[in-house]
Scaffold this motif. Sequence first.
Motif: not given
Length: 218
Positions: A103-128
């Motif tokens: 999707l990034i290669e095709k220049q499509q915008p991407i968002a995260l839509g999560s109910a979790s208050k820990n979402a940013r911590t997790i994304l950082e941990r898995v390097n995404l």
Amino acid sequence: MIKKAFIFDLDGVIVDTAKYHFLAWQKLARTLDIDFTEKENEQLKGVSRVRSLEKILSWGNKTISENKFKELMGKKNDDYLNHISIMNENEILPDVNRVLDFLIEKQQPIALGSASKNARTILERVNLKNKFDAIVDGNDVSKAKPDPEVFLIGAELLKIKPEYCVVFEDSVAGVEAANVANMISIGIGSEENLGHANFVFRDFTEISNEFLIELIKK
Ligand code: BG6
Ligand code: MG
């Protein structure tokens, strides 16, 4: 290039943290003498922390003081944080990176839509974290899924109209939220649970690049 926006739920879609939420809630439910199996857990997927505890208490016919409620929420989250503290990139679910990179290669915008208050911590941990153009999580919303707020904020941040947004979701409440928002809903899980989604796949290995191209063109 035509643009769609792609909004990803986190828990159970990008990483298998649903199992950690389950373990933490089950441990808590046991201390309260309340039955808690995979069946009950299914109803908590995508549901906020507060609402989840309210539901568990109502299943056990229990009422507790406000202070006790806060204490239990804290306990559940501490337990959950213990589980996620040892996460790394290996816990990204199969083919999630392939789909994100395509999707990034095709220049499509991407968002995260999560109910979790820990979402940013997790994304950082898995390097995404750097693969997302916008992140909307439990700290940014006032109404939990099935309310569409989280996805509508995502669409707004990406500057794409809701009807041109595609949502990947593993929860009943999340698919409902995407449908209410008038977005294309893609259920990740079983047809039995997510039959109300526009498309259902068991996991991302079943989602081909050709299918993604079709979605972009739709
Ligand atoms: C959702 C999960 O993504 O986030 C739910 O599916 C969880 O199970 C909710 O309760 C809130 O997460 P957190 O990390 O803020 O307790
Ligand atoms: Mg989820």
